[in-house]
Design a protein around this motif. Structure first.
Motif, PDB file in Angstrom:
ATOM      1  N   THR A  97      -4.242  -7.196  -9.242  1.00  0.00           N
ATOM      2  CA  THR A  97      -4.319  -5.822  -9.757  1.00  0.00           C
ATOM      3  C   THR A  97      -3.043  -5.058  -9.447  1.00  0.00           C
ATOM      4  O   THR A  97      -2.514  -4.322 -10.294  1.00  0.00           O
ATOM      5  CB  THR A  97      -5.529  -5.091  -9.142  1.00  0.00           C
ATOM      6  N   TRP A  98      -2.512  -5.238  -8.239  1.00  0.00           N
ATOM      7  CA  TRP A  98      -1.291  -4.533  -7.832  1.00  0.00           C
ATOM      8  C   TRP A  98      -0.119  -4.928  -8.731  1.00  0.00           C
ATOM      9  O   TRP A  98       0.595  -4.068  -9.242  1.00  0.00           O
ATOM     10  CB  TRP A  98      -0.960  -4.845  -6.371  1.00  0.00           C
ATOM     11  N   PHE A  99       0.071  -6.226  -8.919  1.00  0.00           N
ATOM     12  CA  PHE A  99       1.184  -6.670  -9.756  1.00  0.00           C
ATOM     13  C   PHE A  99       0.998  -6.246 -11.207  1.00  0.00           C
ATOM     14  O   PHE A  99       1.981  -5.931 -11.890  1.00  0.00           O
ATOM     15  CB  PHE A  99       1.344  -8.195  -9.664  1.00  0.00           C
ATOM     16  N   ARG A 100      -0.230  -6.249 -11.684  1.00  0.00           N
ATOM     17  CA  ARG A 100      -0.457  -5.814 -13.064  1.00  0.00           C
ATOM     18  C   ARG A 100      -0.118  -4.331 -13.242  1.00  0.00           C
ATOM     19  O   ARG A 100       0.565  -3.952 -14.201  1.00  0.00           O
ATOM     20  CB  ARG A 100      -1.922  -6.057 -13.456  1.00  0.00           C
ATOM     21  N   GLU A 101      -0.565  -3.499 -12.290  1.00  0.00           N
ATOM     22  CA  GLU A 101      -0.390  -2.055 -12.415  1.00  0.00           C
ATOM     23  C   GLU A 101       1.041  -1.604 -12.153  1.00  0.00           C
ATOM     24  O   GLU A 101       1.520  -0.656 -12.788  1.00  0.00           O
ATOM     25  CB  GLU A 101      -1.335  -1.327 -11.444  1.00  0.00           C
ATOM     26  N   TYR A 102       1.728  -2.277 -11.222  1.00  0.00           N
ATOM     27  CA  TYR A 102       3.023  -1.769 -10.777  1.00  0.00           C
ATOM     28  C   TYR A 102       4.222  -2.613 -11.197  1.00  0.00           C
ATOM     29  O   TYR A 102       5.361  -2.203 -10.973  1.00  0.00           O
ATOM     30  CB  TYR A 102       3.016  -1.593  -9.251  1.00  0.00           C
ATOM     31  N   VAL A 103       3.985  -3.768 -11.800  1.00  0.00           N
ATOM     32  CA  VAL A 103       5.100  -4.603 -12.279  1.00  0.00           C
ATOM     33  C   VAL A 103       4.896  -4.967 -13.748  1.00  0.00           C
ATOM     34  O   VAL A 103       5.743  -4.649 -14.593  1.00  0.00           O
ATOM     35  CB  VAL A 103       5.262  -5.887 -11.425  1.00  0.00           C
ATOM     36  N   TYR A 104       3.793  -5.637 -14.047  1.00  0.00           N
ATOM     37  CA  TYR A 104       3.584  -6.181 -15.396  1.00  0.00           C
ATOM     38  C   TYR A 104       3.511  -5.082 -16.465  1.00  0.00           C
ATOM     39  O   TYR A 104       4.244  -5.136 -17.463  1.00  0.00           O
ATOM     40  CB  TYR A 104       2.307  -7.020 -15.407  1.00  0.00           C
ATOM     41  N   ILE A 105       2.672  -4.088 -16.264  1.00  0.00           N
ATOM     42  CA  ILE A 105       2.528  -3.013 -17.253  1.00  0.00           C
ATOM     43  C   ILE A 105       3.811  -2.186 -17.383  1.00  0.00           C
ATOM     44  O   ILE A 105       4.256  -1.904 -18.503  1.00  0.00           O
ATOM     45  CB  ILE A 105       1.305  -2.130 -16.930  1.00  0.00           C
ATOM     46  N   GLN A 121       0.831  -1.211   0.000  1.00  0.00           N
ATOM     47  CA  GLN A 121       0.000   0.000   0.000  1.00  0.00           C
ATOM     48  C   GLN A 121       0.869   1.266   0.000  1.00  0.00           C
ATOM     49  O   GLN A 121       0.573   2.219  -0.733  1.00  0.00           O
ATOM     50  CB  GLN A 121      -0.946  -0.011   1.204  1.00  0.00           C
ATOM     51  N   THR A 122       1.928   1.261   0.786  1.00  0.00           N
ATOM     52  CA  THR A 122       2.818   2.426   0.786  1.00  0.00           C
ATOM     53  C   THR A 122       3.502   2.577  -0.562  1.00  0.00           C
ATOM     54  O   THR A 122       3.662   3.689  -1.078  1.00  0.00           O
ATOM     55  CB  THR A 122       3.884   2.315   1.895  1.00  0.00           C
ATOM     56  N   LEU A 123       3.882   1.442  -1.165  1.00  0.00           N
ATOM     57  CA  LEU A 123       4.522   1.503  -2.485  1.00  0.00           C
ATOM     58  C   LEU A 123       3.556   2.042  -3.539  1.00  0.00           C
ATOM     59  O   LEU A 123       3.954   2.817  -4.419  1.00  0.00           O
ATOM     60  CB  LEU A 123       5.022   0.121  -2.892  1.00  0.00           C
ATOM     61  N   SER A 124       2.292   1.650  -3.463  1.00  0.00           N
ATOM     62  CA  SER A 124       1.322   2.156  -4.441  1.00  0.00           C
ATOM     63  C   SER A 124       1.201   3.669  -4.331  1.00  0.00           C
ATOM     64  O   SER A 124       1.078   4.369  -5.344  1.00  0.00           O
ATOM     65  CB  SER A 124      -0.043   1.486  -4.234  1.00  0.00           C
ATOM     66  N   TYR A 125       1.250   4.171  -3.111  1.00  0.00           N
ATOM     67  CA  TYR A 125       1.175   5.631  -2.910  1.00  0.00           C
ATOM     68  C   TYR A 125       2.399   6.330  -3.497  1.00  0.00           C
ATOM     69  O   TYR A 125       2.277   7.290  -4.266  1.00  0.00           O
ATOM     70  CB  TYR A 125       1.056   5.937  -1.420  1.00  0.00           C
ATOM     71  N   ILE A 126       3.581   5.835  -3.138  1.00  0.00           N
ATOM     72  CA  ILE A 126       4.820   6.463  -3.607  1.00  0.00           C
ATOM     73  C   ILE A 126       4.910   6.431  -5.136  1.00  0.00           C
ATOM     74  O   ILE A 126       5.263   7.421  -5.785  1.00  0.00           O
ATOM     75  CB  ILE A 126       6.044   5.754  -2.976  1.00  0.00           C
ATOM     76  N   ILE A 127       4.572   5.290  -5.726  1.00  0.00           N
ATOM     77  CA  ILE A 127       4.647   5.149  -7.188  1.00  0.00           C
ATOM     78  C   ILE A 127       3.657   6.086  -7.874  1.00  0.00           C
ATOM     79  O   ILE A 127       3.985   6.753  -8.859  1.00  0.00           O
ATOM     80  CB  ILE A 127       4.405   3.688  -7.604  1.00  0.00           C
TER      81      ILE A 127
END
Length: 470
Positions: A287-295, A130-136
């Protein structure tokens, strides 16, 4: 503290709700923050310091990134961003994977470095993401930087989804932190979600989990083929009703406080492919891995070789995220291979076969996957799978297997029934209808579910939560 405990249901939650609704709007986030800190510290007070440090550090990092963007200092902004990502991952890696790393160093190298196993901070995998999603998202400019420390702390620590998800991305609740509407119907809907989740967890997962635990405790040389399959099936239903039940309770609690969290499970055991299964299982993690790693790696918009690489990276990380053990890594790679086969080899074949064959194919590989997941190590997983197919088994069936089949057959059938959406559709059609009579019926049914669940909890000594270890 877990949601499915008498103390949480009758003490912590009512007091928190009372204070939350008495306090004016401007103080509600502060109430949630304080109560969430108490909730987290209840089991591991020492790690509250780690959480506070994480909140403050990421709050400052977000402000710094926004500041340097405003100054058009891209170099400095990028440095702060990568430093924040590195620090968050370093904390997660240290607490979750330190023992795994030292164990493998001692095994590979001719050394015997002494090390102490660290207690895993509850929910660290979830709140780190969750913190990583915010920072990214702040770095990409997808969200506005949060300058209110209390609001940011509330997002990180919110107890409804703190320890087991769903993984809430900051972009999904950014506006809700400042403005959310609490209605009587929304609160009632939250109670319904919570009670359905409680019933899943307490009445189904806990009971069928006892069958798995009893069978898993058998020496594998004394386990029959029948016992091995019953154990695997029992775990398959336990982890689904345990985790989806907890997620439903989290969604329900969120609604009670005015938040809307994403659905985390969508009847995954009705899937007709592994690809579909992972669209329905642990949706927030996918969803997290798709948005922040895969894409960011290029997704499937690149050449075939890179697309295959991207899928392997995502599924290696998915397995590694679940635990510091080789069986989790192989579990992730196992699904990566299956997904690649479906994408490049089996796609046209699956389109032609009947639906029930596709369902059998999917559930077969899901069951094998759960063996990799629940086994203490890779060797034990291979041995257990061998037993399921008669290799090293104590015969096709034995007295223990027949005993477990006789005692848990009805519960397995009930689990199957409750794993399909048709059951819930029939349930809602019967008890809801807009009339006063049906409203009373619905209230009575949910009250009965609540009473049964509490009656079980009062007398139960078995009330684990599987995802605590992740």
């Amino acid at each position: 503290m877990i949601f499915s405990s008498v103390f949480f249901i009758f003490v912590f939650l009512p007091i928190t709700l009372l204070i939350y609704f008495v306090i004016p709007k401007w103080g509600k986030n502060a109430v949630l923050l304080i109560c969430s800190m108490i909730f987290y510290a209840w089991g591991e007070p020492v790690y509250i310091v780690l959480m506070v440090v994480s909140i403050v550090y990421n709050y400052i990092s977000g402000i710094e990134i926004d500041y340097y963007r405003g100054r058009k200092n891209t170099r400095r902004m990028r440095f702060v961003f990568w430093m924040a990502v590195g620090v968050n991952l370093a904390i997660l890696l240290f607490f979750k994977y330190y023992g795994f790393l030292m164990e493998n160093i001692n095994y590979i190298l001719p050394v015997d470095i002494p090390y102490k196993e660290l207690a895993l901070p509850v929910g660290i995998s979830f709140y780190t993401f969750q913190t990583l999603s915010y920072i990214i998202d702040v770095y990409k400019g997808n969200v506005t930087v949060q300058k209110n420390l209390i609001n940011f702390g509330t997002y990180i620590t919110m107890f409804p989804q703190l320890i087991a998800g769903p993984i809430v991305r900051y972009a999904d609740i950014e506006s809700q932190l400042d403005e959310r509407r609490i209605t009587l119907s929304g609160f009632g809907n939250g109670i319904a979600w919570f009670l359905r989740g409680l019933a899943k967890k307490v009445l189904i997962a806990n009971n069928i989990g006892m069958a798995y635990d009893a069978i898993a405790a058998l020496p594998q040389g004394e386990m029959s083929v029948l016992s091995a399959w019953i154990g695997c099936i029992a775990y398959t239903f336990q982890i689904y009703f345990d985790f989806s039940g907890y997620s439903d309770m989290a969604i329900g609690l969120g609604k009670m406080f005015g938040f809307e969290f994403m659905k985390n499970f969508d009847y995954p055991y009705i899937s007709k492919s592994i690809t579909e299964f992972w669209r329905r299982w642990h949706i927030s993690l996918g969803t997290w891995f798709r948005e922040y790693v895969y894409i960011p790696l290029g997704g499937n918009r690149v050449g075939t070789a890179k697309a295959i690489r991207n899928i392997f990276v995502v599924w290696f990380l998915t397995g590694f995220w679940h635990g510091a053990a080789w069986n989790f890594i192989f579990w992730g790679v196992y699904y990566g291979i299956l997904l690649l086969l479906e994408k490049y080899v089996l796609k046209k074949v699956l389109e032609k076969v009947p639906a029930f064959i596709k369902h059998i194919y999917t559930m077969f590989f899901v069951l094998i996957g759960w063996v990799l997941f629940f086994s203490p190590g890779l060797g034990e997983a291979v041995s257990y799978i061998g037993t399921m197919f008669g290799i090293g088994a104590n015969g096709l069936a034995d007295a223990a297997g027949i005993y477990y089949l006789y005692n848990y057959a009805l519960l397995i059938i009930l689990s199957c029934i409750c794993s399909v959406p048709l059951t819930y559709k029939i349930f809602t059609k019967i008890i809801f209808g807009g009339s006063k009579g049906r409203t009373v019926l619905a209230a009575g049914v949910y009250l009965a579910v609540f009473v049964l669940s509490i009656a079980y909890l009062v007398n139960a000594t078995y009330n684990p939560f599987l995802y605590f270890r992740f």
